[in-house]
Design a protein around this motif. Sequence first.
Motif, PDB file in Angstrom:
ATOM      1  N   VAL A  70       0.868  -1.172   0.000  1.00  0.00           N
ATOM      2  CA  VAL A  70       0.000   0.000   0.000  1.00  0.00           C
ATOM      3  C   VAL A  70       0.907   1.225   0.000  1.00  0.00           C
ATOM      4  O   VAL A  70       1.594   1.503   0.989  1.00  0.00           O
ATOM      5  N   THR A  71       0.926   1.959  -1.123  1.00  0.00           N
ATOM      6  CA  THR A  71       1.851   3.080  -1.252  1.00  0.00           C
ATOM      7  C   THR A  71       1.226   4.418  -0.869  1.00  0.00           C
ATOM      8  O   THR A  71       1.898   5.282  -0.314  1.00  0.00           O
ATOM      9  N   ARG A  72      -0.055   4.607  -1.211  1.00  0.00           N
ATOM     10  CA  ARG A  72      -0.748   5.847  -0.890  1.00  0.00           C
ATOM     11  C   ARG A  72      -2.198   5.543  -0.534  1.00  0.00           C
ATOM     12  O   ARG A  72      -2.800   4.608  -1.087  1.00  0.00           O
ATOM     13  N   VAL A  73      -2.748   6.359   0.370  1.00  0.00           N
ATOM     14  CA  VAL A  73      -4.158   6.254   0.743  1.00  0.00           C
ATOM     15  C   VAL A  73      -4.728   7.667   0.699  1.00  0.00           C
ATOM     16  O   VAL A  73      -4.308   8.536   1.469  1.00  0.00           O
ATOM     17  N   LEU A  74      -5.673   7.895  -0.200  1.00  0.00           N
ATOM     18  CA  LEU A  74      -6.265   9.222  -0.357  1.00  0.00           C
ATOM     19  C   LEU A  74      -7.352   9.440   0.687  1.00  0.00           C
ATOM     20  O   LEU A  74      -8.244   8.607   0.851  1.00  0.00           O
ATOM     21  N   THR A  75      -7.281  10.550   1.388  1.00  0.00           N
ATOM     22  CA  THR A  75      -8.309  10.899   2.359  1.00  0.00           C
ATOM     23  C   THR A  75      -8.679  12.365   2.184  1.00  0.00           C
ATOM     24  O   THR A  75      -7.835  13.189   1.828  1.00  0.00           O
ATOM     25  N   ARG A  76      -9.949  12.673   2.441  1.00  0.00           N
ATOM     26  CA  ARG A  76     -10.400  14.060   2.395  1.00  0.00           C
ATOM     27  C   ARG A  76     -10.374  14.705   3.780  1.00  0.00           C
ATOM     28  O   ARG A  76     -10.632  15.885   3.911  1.00  0.00           O
ATOM     29  N   ALA A 111       1.258   6.612   4.697  1.00  0.00           N
ATOM     30  CA  ALA A 111       0.772   6.505   3.318  1.00  0.00           C
ATOM     31  C   ALA A 111      -0.338   7.498   3.005  1.00  0.00           C
ATOM     32  O   ALA A 111      -0.724   7.655   1.844  1.00  0.00           O
ATOM     33  N   LEU A 112      -0.848   8.187   4.001  1.00  0.00           N
ATOM     34  CA  LEU A 112      -1.983   9.088   3.789  1.00  0.00           C
ATOM     35  C   LEU A 112      -1.594  10.303   2.956  1.00  0.00           C
ATOM     36  O   LEU A 112      -0.508  10.873   3.116  1.00  0.00           O
ATOM     37  N   THR A 113      -2.512  10.692   2.060  1.00  0.00           N
ATOM     38  CA  THR A 113      -2.297  11.873   1.236  1.00  0.00           C
ATOM     39  C   THR A 113      -3.644  12.518   0.940  1.00  0.00           C
ATOM     40  O   THR A 113      -4.677  11.838   0.937  1.00  0.00           O
ATOM     41  N   GLN A 114      -3.623  13.793   0.678  1.00  0.00           N
ATOM     42  CA  GLN A 114      -4.818  14.499   0.227  1.00  0.00           C
ATOM     43  C   GLN A 114      -4.701  14.894  -1.237  1.00  0.00           C
ATOM     44  O   GLN A 114      -5.591  15.563  -1.761  1.00  0.00           O
ATOM     45  N   SER A 115      -3.642  14.465  -1.885  1.00  0.00           N
ATOM     46  CA  SER A 115      -3.381  14.821  -3.276  1.00  0.00           C
ATOM     47  C   SER A 115      -3.728  13.664  -4.206  1.00  0.00           C
ATOM     48  O   SER A 115      -3.150  12.571  -4.101  1.00  0.00           O
ATOM     49  N   VAL A 116      -4.660  13.904  -5.116  1.00  0.00           N
ATOM     50  CA  VAL A 116      -5.020  12.880  -6.095  1.00  0.00           C
ATOM     51  C   VAL A 116      -3.825  12.591  -6.997  1.00  0.00           C
ATOM     52  O   VAL A 116      -3.552  11.435  -7.347  1.00  0.00           O
ATOM     53  N   ALA A 117      -3.098  13.625  -7.383  1.00  0.00           N
ATOM     54  CA  ALA A 117      -1.926  13.436  -8.242  1.00  0.00           C
ATOM     55  C   ALA A 117      -0.888  12.559  -7.549  1.00  0.00           C
ATOM     56  O   ALA A 117      -0.281  11.670  -8.179  1.00  0.00           O
ATOM     57  N   GLU A 168     -11.933   8.409 -12.914  1.00  0.00           N
ATOM     58  CA  GLU A 168     -11.615   9.028 -14.200  1.00  0.00           C
ATOM     59  C   GLU A 168     -10.158   9.488 -14.242  1.00  0.00           C
ATOM     60  O   GLU A 168      -9.487   9.344 -15.272  1.00  0.00           O
ATOM     61  N   ARG A 169      -9.663  10.018 -13.148  1.00  0.00           N
ATOM     62  CA  ARG A 169      -8.254  10.419 -13.095  1.00  0.00           C
ATOM     63  C   ARG A 169      -7.340   9.199 -13.242  1.00  0.00           C
ATOM     64  O   ARG A 169      -6.305   9.263 -13.925  1.00  0.00           O
ATOM     65  N   ALA A 170      -7.709   8.105 -12.613  1.00  0.00           N
ATOM     66  CA  ALA A 170      -6.905   6.882 -12.728  1.00  0.00           C
ATOM     67  C   ALA A 170      -6.892   6.369 -14.167  1.00  0.00           C
ATOM     68  O   ALA A 170      -5.839   5.960 -14.685  1.00  0.00           O
ATOM     69  N   PHE A 171      -8.041   6.394 -14.816  1.00  0.00           N
ATOM     70  CA  PHE A 171      -8.114   5.920 -16.198  1.00  0.00           C
ATOM     71  C   PHE A 171      -7.266   6.785 -17.131  1.00  0.00           C
ATOM     72  O   PHE A 171      -6.663   6.291 -18.090  1.00  0.00           O
ATOM     73  N   GLU A 172      -7.224   8.090 -16.872  1.00  0.00           N
ATOM     74  CA  GLU A 172      -6.386   8.976 -17.680  1.00  0.00           C
ATOM     75  C   GLU A 172      -4.914   8.571 -17.595  1.00  0.00           C
ATOM     76  O   GLU A 172      -4.151   8.780 -18.542  1.00  0.00           O
ATOM     77  N   ALA A 173      -4.532   7.981 -16.463  1.00  0.00           N
ATOM     78  CA  ALA A 173      -3.151   7.537 -16.274  1.00  0.00           C
ATOM     79  C   ALA A 173      -2.960   6.077 -16.656  1.00  0.00           C
ATOM     80  O   ALA A 173      -1.869   5.521 -16.462  1.00  0.00           O
ATOM     81  N   GLY A 174      -4.009   5.439 -17.182  1.00  0.00           N
ATOM     82  CA  GLY A 174      -3.910   4.046 -17.606  1.00  0.00           C
ATOM     83  C   GLY A 174      -3.896   3.045 -16.472  1.00  0.00           C
ATOM     84  O   GLY A 174      -3.417   1.918 -16.630  1.00  0.00           O
ATOM     85  N   ILE A 175      -4.425   3.423 -15.321  1.00  0.00           N
ATOM     86  CA  ILE A 175      -4.420   2.557 -14.143  1.00  0.00           C
ATOM     87  C   ILE A 175      -5.727   1.769 -14.052  1.00  0.00           C
ATOM     88  O   ILE A 175      -6.810   2.326 -14.233  1.00  0.00           O
ATOM     89  N   LYS A 176      -5.627   0.485 -13.776  1.00  0.00           N
ATOM     90  CA  LYS A 176      -6.801  -0.345 -13.560  1.00  0.00           C
ATOM     91  C   LYS A 176      -7.384  -0.071 -12.173  1.00  0.00           C
ATOM     92  O   LYS A 176      -6.649   0.275 -11.245  1.00  0.00           O
ATOM     93  N   VAL A 177      -8.703  -0.250 -12.059  1.00  0.00           N
ATOM     94  CA  VAL A 177      -9.383   0.078 -10.810  1.00  0.00           C
ATOM     95  C   VAL A 177     -10.215  -1.103 -10.313  1.00  0.00           C
ATOM     96  O   VAL A 177     -10.995  -1.702 -11.064  1.00  0.00           O
TER      97      VAL A 177
END
Length: 404
Positions: free
Chosen positions: A19-25, A39-45, A69-78
């Motif tokens: 687990v490299t990053r975990v997005l949280t708001r 691993a927590l981040t608030q940055s989608v990028a 949609e952001r993941a798909f733009e980067a070619g990442i499977k979800v």
Amino acid sequence: MISRCLARLISRHYDDMTVTRVLTRRPIATVTDYPLTEALTQSVADLIDHCDLLVECSGDPYHGTEIIERAFEAGIKVVTINAELQVTTGSYLAGKGFLTEAEGDQPGSLAALHEEAVQMGFKPLVYGNMKGYLNHNPTPEDMAYWSARQGTSVDQTTSFTDGTKVQIEQVVVGNNYGATITRQGLEGLNSTNLQDSANILAQMAEQLGQPIVDYVIPSGYSAGGVFVVGRHDEDQAGAIEYFKLGKGPYYVLVRPFHLCSLEVGKTLRRVIAGGKILLNNSTTPTLSVAAIMKKPMAAGDIIERGIGGYSVRGEAVKIAECPDHLPIGLLKHSVLKRAMEPGQIVTFDDVELAPSRALDIVLQQHREAIHRQLLETQLSEPAWSAAADLAPMALPKAVGAVLS
């Protein structure tokens, strides 16, 4: 809960992924109960730049759609554990990139059971869910109590209790496998014997000539699992009876558990190994989940939440029979244009919706659905051209405003 448990599982028991990053708001400083705070981040990028595979488990159709949609733009499977997103924008997203629901929650567990059943030669007729308790109008006080006891949010607890979640789950399964429903809202049989209930549902499916999705409410036996009812070859009947599945002709295969986050890793490994999609809402769904009023409301009243709220609950519908229904996943901070009564289906014309990417996608899906319906009528070329020109007028008024 899903994210925390999955992070613990991967960090302690998997040596082939990290687990490299975990997005949280939430403000990161306030997140003190997470197993991998580093691993927590608030940055989608930041999230996208540091992952090869994304697990989306927000339970939020709006937020999840934007991140996928952001993941798909980067070619990442979800991989998702978010049936709410699947029935809202999942069909659009499924046409844009690799999107699969994970094994563990009921839809993914049913998909895994389907694969096993088909490999053994069974022909599925019923995809069934088991629901332990149902109350269409729970009180906020009850939901606060059960939320604290179960460790789930009040919104989630409410959607489980009022039946919205099971309707969502079964619609996703139905769309993936081309199954249908017997009636709006499903049968939801009270069941004291699973085989007897399975026989009833299987007969309904055969009368329709199409597999169905539904659920039972067990009494006297354990709930919490999923089941598939199917037929098999007649010349296998003797062997199957010997194997303790009964005389047939309807056989019930049961998966008596769904361990959510503990099973997600199986789907992650499936995807990493190049496996195909386990389950999604399909790119051409025939079923949806409509918002049904729970209580009387006046023009100008605000519906704070659709899924997991106290104003509406969800019911499975056939899209062709309810073309103007508002998918329940879109109801969030919405204002009623007119008074409504309990039991009414909410349509696009009944509410003012806040702008969102999810709304844009659903409106586009409406337009495409209308075009498909016109094509299926096998109109002549000149008639089709005229119908296509008029198609936007057939959309709900809210759609016309947005499209213009």
